[in-house]
Write an enzyme that holds these catalytic residues in place. Structure first.
Site, PDB file in Angstrom:
ATOM      1  N   ARG A   8       1.284  -1.075  -1.309  1.00 25.12           N
ATOM      2  CA  ARG A   8       2.164  -1.734  -2.458  1.00 25.12           C
ATOM      3  C   ARG A   8       1.824  -0.806  -3.626  1.00 25.12           C
ATOM      4  NH1 ARG A   8       0.394  -3.898  -6.919  1.00 25.12           N
ATOM      5  NH2 ARG A   8      -1.765  -3.689  -6.090  1.00 25.12           N
ATOM      6  N   VAL A   9       2.945  -0.840  -4.607  1.00 27.56           N
ATOM      7  CA  VAL A   9       2.843  -0.037  -5.951  1.00 27.56           C
ATOM      8  C   VAL A   9       3.465  -1.330  -6.772  1.00 27.56           C
ATOM      9  CG1 VAL A   9       3.404   2.245  -5.218  1.00 27.56           C
ATOM     10  CG2 VAL A   9       5.304   0.698  -5.627  1.00 27.56           C
ATOM     11  N   SER A  10       2.755  -1.058  -8.102  1.00 22.65           N
ATOM     12  CA  SER A  10       3.117  -2.164  -9.126  1.00 22.65           C
ATOM     13  C   SER A  10       4.498  -2.102  -9.856  1.00 22.65           C
ATOM     14  CB  SER A  10       1.800  -1.887  -9.962  1.00 22.65           C
ATOM     15  OG  SER A  10       0.743  -2.361  -9.346  1.00 22.65           O
ATOM     16  N   THR A  11       4.735  -0.771  -9.982  1.00 19.28           N
ATOM     17  CA  THR A  11       6.142  -0.585 -10.813  1.00 19.28           C
ATOM     18  C   THR A  11       7.259   0.019 -10.081  1.00 19.28           C
ATOM     19  OG1 THR A  11       5.663   1.642 -11.524  1.00 19.28           O
ATOM     20  CG2 THR A  11       4.346  -0.081 -12.858  1.00 19.28           C
TER      21      THR A  11
END
Length: 181
Positions: A8-11
């Site tokens: 997962r990445v946030s942005t």
């Protein structure tokens, strides 16, 4: 051991550039190979917070995570492998929900950067260390949010474009200042 991976990445910027997702995927594949694990599938969430939760339904509000849970209903899996637990959660409520869902399937977590982590172990030392790591993850998320907010406010105070959609009837010029049409 049969495992699945989760990244997962946030942005959206991180998701678009792909470096962080590719790095996490490479690390998971290398880890599984070194451990002799069979990596069945990799699930991912791109550009979404690890603290996102549907509070009414009391569930983790991420499509990739929900796909992973659906996969677990039809496949026998020993572990979810992730770079670190902050990829799975960034808040206490999401942590509790992740634990609840994985325990339903008898699945544990293998965190590459936190090798002692387990949702089933009851060792007091591991509990303390893992709890401190989780607090640091939450602290980091709050600190990043605070810094980004300050930066946007400063840019707006200087007349700059601080993000978001341009208000109806306005357009953005090259200097990134909103001007009335």
């Amino acid at each position: 051991m049969k495992v699945i991976g989760y990244i997962r990445v946030s942005t959206q910027g991180q998701a678009r550039d792909g470096y962080s997702l590719a790095y996490q995927e490479d690390e998971i594949k290398a880890y599984c190979q070194a451990q002799g694990y069979t990596l069945l599938r990799l699930f991912k969430d791109e550009g979404i917070s690890g603290a996102k939760v549907d509070e009414e339904a009391l569930e983790v509000d991420r499509l990739g995570f929900q796909e992973m849970l659906e996969y677990l209903t039809h496949h026998e899996v020993d572990y979810v492998v992730t770079l670190n637990t902050s990829r799975l959660w960034r808040s206490d409520i999401v942590k509790v929900l992740v634990h609840r869902e994985l325990k339903k399937f008898g699945v544990d977590i293998r965190s590459i950067e936190q090798p002692q982590y387990s949702i089933h172990k009851k060792d007091p030392s591991d509990f303390l260390i893992n709890g401190l790591m989780e607090l640091l993850d939450q602290y980091q998320r709050l600190e990043i949010s605070l810094k980004l907010g300050r930066g946007r406010n400063k840019k707006a105070q200087q007349g700059g474009y601080a993000g978001g959609n341009v208000a109806l009837g306005y357009k953005v010029k090259k200097g990134k200042k909103a001007c009335h049409r």
